[in-house]
Write a protein that holds these residues in place. Structure first.
Motif, mmCIF file in Angstrom:
data_model
loop_
_atom_site.group_PDB
_atom_site.id
_atom_site.type_symbol
_atom_site.label_atom_id
_atom_site.label_comp_id
_atom_site.label_asym_id
_atom_site.label_seq_id
_atom_site.Cartn_x
_atom_site.Cartn_y
_atom_site.Cartn_z
ATOM 1 N N UNK A 177 -0.319 4.050 -14.000
ATOM 2 C CA UNK A 177 1.092 4.072 -14.411
ATOM 3 C C UNK A 177 1.408 5.840 -14.253
ATOM 4 N N UNK A 178 0.496 6.882 -14.361
ATOM 5 C CA UNK A 178 0.647 8.120 -14.090
ATOM 6 C C UNK A 178 1.117 8.480 -12.876
ATOM 7 N N UNK A 179 0.565 7.882 -12.031
ATOM 8 C CA UNK A 179 0.523 8.018 -10.512
ATOM 9 C C UNK A 179 1.795 7.140 -9.914
ATOM 10 N N UNK A 180 2.252 6.367 -10.598
ATOM 11 C CA UNK A 180 3.264 5.150 -9.935
ATOM 12 C C UNK A 180 4.895 5.761 -9.651
ATOM 13 N N UNK A 181 4.977 6.885 -10.368
ATOM 14 C CA UNK A 181 6.228 7.464 -10.091
ATOM 15 C C UNK A 181 6.201 8.091 -8.816
ATOM 16 N N UNK A 182 5.280 8.493 -8.201
ATOM 17 C CA UNK A 182 5.549 9.237 -6.943
ATOM 18 C C UNK A 182 4.685 8.693 -5.663
ATOM 19 N N UNK A 183 3.666 7.836 -6.287
ATOM 20 C CA UNK A 183 2.893 6.775 -5.210
ATOM 21 C C UNK A 183 3.258 5.562 -5.214
ATOM 22 N N UNK A 184 3.862 5.185 -4.180
ATOM 23 C CA UNK A 184 4.232 3.526 -3.848
ATOM 24 C C UNK A 184 2.890 2.930 -3.994
ATOM 25 N N UNK A 185 1.839 3.223 -3.512
ATOM 26 C CA UNK A 185 0.551 2.355 -3.408
ATOM 27 C C UNK A 185 0.067 2.082 -4.783
ATOM 28 N N UNK A 186 0.172 3.034 -6.026
ATOM 29 C CA UNK A 186 -0.290 2.984 -7.052
ATOM 30 C C UNK A 186 0.808 2.030 -8.083
ATOM 31 N N UNK A 187 1.943 2.175 -7.690
ATOM 32 C CA UNK A 187 2.930 1.239 -8.286
ATOM 33 C C UNK A 187 2.608 -0.058 -7.942
ATOM 34 N N UNK A 188 2.383 -0.351 -6.725
ATOM 35 C CA UNK A 188 1.803 -1.774 -6.286
ATOM 36 C C UNK A 188 0.483 -2.157 -6.772
ATOM 37 N N UNK A 189 -0.521 -1.557 -6.895
ATOM 38 C CA UNK A 189 -1.449 -1.860 -7.454
ATOM 39 C C UNK A 189 -1.287 -1.926 -8.942
ATOM 40 N N UNK A 190 -0.503 -1.398 -9.740
ATOM 41 C CA UNK A 190 -0.201 -1.403 -11.105
ATOM 42 C C UNK A 190 0.612 -2.931 -11.170
ATOM 43 N N UNK A 191 1.358 -3.380 -10.329
ATOM 44 C CA UNK A 191 1.952 -4.710 -10.247
ATOM 45 C C UNK A 191 0.991 -5.534 -10.382
ATOM 46 N N UNK A 192 0.125 -5.452 -9.238
ATOM 47 C CA UNK A 192 -1.059 -6.605 -9.190
ATOM 48 C C UNK A 192 -1.937 -6.802 -10.782
ATOM 49 N N UNK A 193 -2.198 -5.532 -11.173
ATOM 50 C CA UNK A 193 -2.879 -5.735 -12.554
ATOM 51 C C UNK A 193 -2.302 -6.147 -13.657
ATOM 52 N N UNK A 194 -1.107 -6.334 -13.674
ATOM 53 C CA UNK A 194 -0.179 -6.993 -14.634
ATOM 54 C C UNK A 194 -0.334 -8.377 -14.822
ATOM 55 N N UNK A 195 -0.965 -9.025 -13.747
ATOM 56 C CA UNK A 195 -1.129 -10.462 -13.712
ATOM 57 C C UNK A 195 -2.628 -10.760 -14.313
ATOM 58 N N UNK A 196 -3.310 -9.685 -14.250
ATOM 59 C CA UNK A 196 -4.733 -9.885 -14.827
ATOM 60 C C UNK A 196 -4.981 -9.726 -16.354
ATOM 61 N N UNK A 197 -6.185 -10.306 -16.980
ATOM 62 C CA UNK A 197 -6.481 -10.050 -18.264
ATOM 63 C C UNK A 197 -7.516 -9.295 -18.656
ATOM 64 N N UNK A 198 -8.510 -9.221 -17.483
ATOM 65 C CA UNK A 198 -9.547 -8.227 -17.512
ATOM 66 C C UNK A 198 -9.759 -7.573 -16.273
ATOM 67 N N UNK A 199 -10.549 -6.655 -16.025
ATOM 68 C CA UNK A 199 -10.872 -5.931 -14.684
ATOM 69 C C UNK A 199 -12.390 -5.960 -14.727
ATOM 70 N N UNK A 200 -12.899 -6.610 -13.275
ATOM 71 C CA UNK A 200 -14.209 -6.453 -13.098
ATOM 72 C C UNK A 200 -14.907 -7.864 -13.602
ATOM 73 N N UNK A 201 -15.935 -8.459 -12.833
ATOM 74 C CA UNK A 201 -16.426 -9.725 -13.010
ATOM 75 C C UNK A 201 -17.544 -9.391 -14.181
ATOM 76 N N UNK A 202 -18.071 -10.683 -15.029
ATOM 77 C CA UNK A 202 -18.965 -10.596 -15.809
ATOM 78 C C UNK A 202 -20.504 -10.126 -15.085
#
Length: 466
Positions: A286-311
């Protein structure tokens, strides 16, 4: 005569009802081989079956059917006939079958009795006489049944069913040198010459864990109920994973009496850690999303997740069935355990062809008895009795068939019970070891949307030296 007499339950034996004329030969044989036990002060066999015309036990009061008239002299073999040409004498073998035929477990006892009789008819050992005794489903009843069977000449006990009943029978059996083939699946019920023929949890776990390891699984976890069965499964998994060269990452137990065991699965899945990892990554992006489109796109993908990483495990053993299994699967999905990344493993409790209705279980593996002989057994049982057998009944079939086969071949048959090569039964290859446990060759099946399929067939023989 029907009813309770002394400590025994005596009832007129009736042949099963069948709807096809071709069944009548077997049913007539069944009727001919069953006799009503006597009514006396002690327990008498509930049913006697054996060779037609065979003598009843000493306690049996009803008169035997009139003997046929003596054959004419001309029908006898010539005096000069060699001894080898004469029929070999039939060795009479009495087996006490100890079953809960009254009480809360009477339905299980009936299932066992029906399968036992079917085995006797099909193996057709004319010298085998089955004597049925009611254990009433209690330890005291089992002891009474064993004493009565011993007094009435039984040289082998088949049954009882429950582990506490096995313990009660053991002292009687060992004092008389009588082997016991119980139907228990409790490995702690064994002792010298006392065997448990049920499906033990350890071989089940060993089979499915070793197969999963062969397919590439290395990190294992267990979710088990806090019961003797669950603890035994967890201990077996620990050993099996070590032998397979894997690592046991996590072991979690839950109280099956509790309706909600969500906290246990939440901890097992490391949900809090993975949720925190997601939030930290989202904050950073979120900090980088304002100036970095790639970060903004990655943040959008993470919004669909409940956790990060596998068990941290790639195979999970679930030695549970029924409602508990379905609840556990639902919670595993809720806490973001992906069945595409984690292989779910079961036990024989998973022999339920409706499991595929739960999408997360499709592709899961579980051990199972060979169905090749079992399906034929189901057909014969259904044809004879008009209803399919239970899995429990198959144990009675195998143990009676084993007794019939061994007693037909040897005057000292029970020393072969622990033959290292084992035997083939309706549940596949099995053998009884010197520790009193049944070792079984199991298949591995995979849950499908329409049932299950074999992915690793059950071996048909035991390796020499193992």
């Amino acid at each position: 005569m029907n009813g309770i007499h002394g400590n025994g339950y005596n009832t007129t034996a009736r042949p099963p009802v069948a709807g096809k004329a071709r069944r009548l030969g077997l049913l007539a044989l069944a009727a001919a081989l069953l006799a009503l036990a006597a009514c006396d002060k002690g327990q008498t066999p509930l049913y006697l079956s054996g060779r037609p015309g065979g003598p009843p036990p000493a306690a049996a009061a009803p008169a035997a059917p009139a003997a046929p008239a003596a054959p004419q002299e001309a029908a006898l073999p010539p005096a000069a006939a060699p001894e080898a040409a004469l029929p070999a004498p039939v060795r009479e073998t009495r087996v006490g079958v100890l079953l809960p035929l009254t009480g809360e477990a009477a339905a299980a006892g009936q299932s066992l009795r029906d399968a036992a009789l079917l085995a006797q008819f099909e193996v057709a050992n004319p010298g085998l006489i089955l004597q049925f005794y009611d254990t009433r489903g209690t330890a005291e009843g089992a002891r009474d049944a064993a004493l009565a069977a011993k007094d009435q000449g039984a040289e082998l006990f088949i049954g009882p069913l429950f582990s506490q009943s096995v313990s009660a029978v053991t002292a009687v059996a060992q004092s008389a040198g009588i082997p016991v083939l119980s139907f228990s699946s409790d490995a702690t019920a064994t002792s010298a010459n006392v065997f448990v023929s049920g499906f033990l949890i350890r071989p089940q776990v060993e089979r499915v864990v070793s197969f999963a390891a062969e397919q590439g699984a290395r990190r294992f976890a267990v979710l088990a109920p806090a019961t003797p069965y669950g603890h035994a499964a967890a201990a077996a998994a620990q050993d099996a994973v070590a032998r397979a060269g894997g690592v046991m990452v996590r072991t979690a137990v839950f109280d099956p009496a509790k309706v909600n065991f969500s906290p246990v699965i939440k901890e097992l899945s490391s949900y809090a850690r993975r949720k925190a990892a997601l939030e930290a990554e989202k904050a950073k992006l979120a900090l980088a999303a304002e100036t970095d489109p790639a970060s903004a796109e990655a943040l959008k993908r993470l919004e669909k997740l409940d956790t990060l990483g596998d068990v941290d495990f790639d195979a999970l053993l679930l030695p549970i069935g029924g409602t508990s299994l379905r609840q556990a699967i639902s919670l595993l999905k809720f806490y973001d355990v992906d069945p595409g990344q984690v292989k779910f493993l079961g036990t024989l409790l998973w022999q339920d062809e409706t499991l595929g209705s739960e999408p997360a279980l499709v592709g899961a593996w579980f051990p199972a008895a060979s169905r090749v002989g079992y399906e034929r057994f189901v057909d014969r049982h259904t044809e004879t009795y008009g209803r399919p057998p239970t899995q429990l009944g198959s144990l009675a079939y195998d143990m009676v068939a084993l007794a019939a086969a061994l007693s037909r071949q040897s005057a000292t048959p029970w020393r072969y019970l622990t033959a290292p090569g084992g035997f083939i039964g309706v549940n596949g290859a099995f053998r009884l070891d010197s520790n009193g446990q049944a070792d079984r060759m199991l298949a591995v099946r995979e849950v499908t949307r329409t049932g299950s399929r074999v992915v690793s067939p059950a071996p048909t023989r035991f390796a020499q030296g193992n």
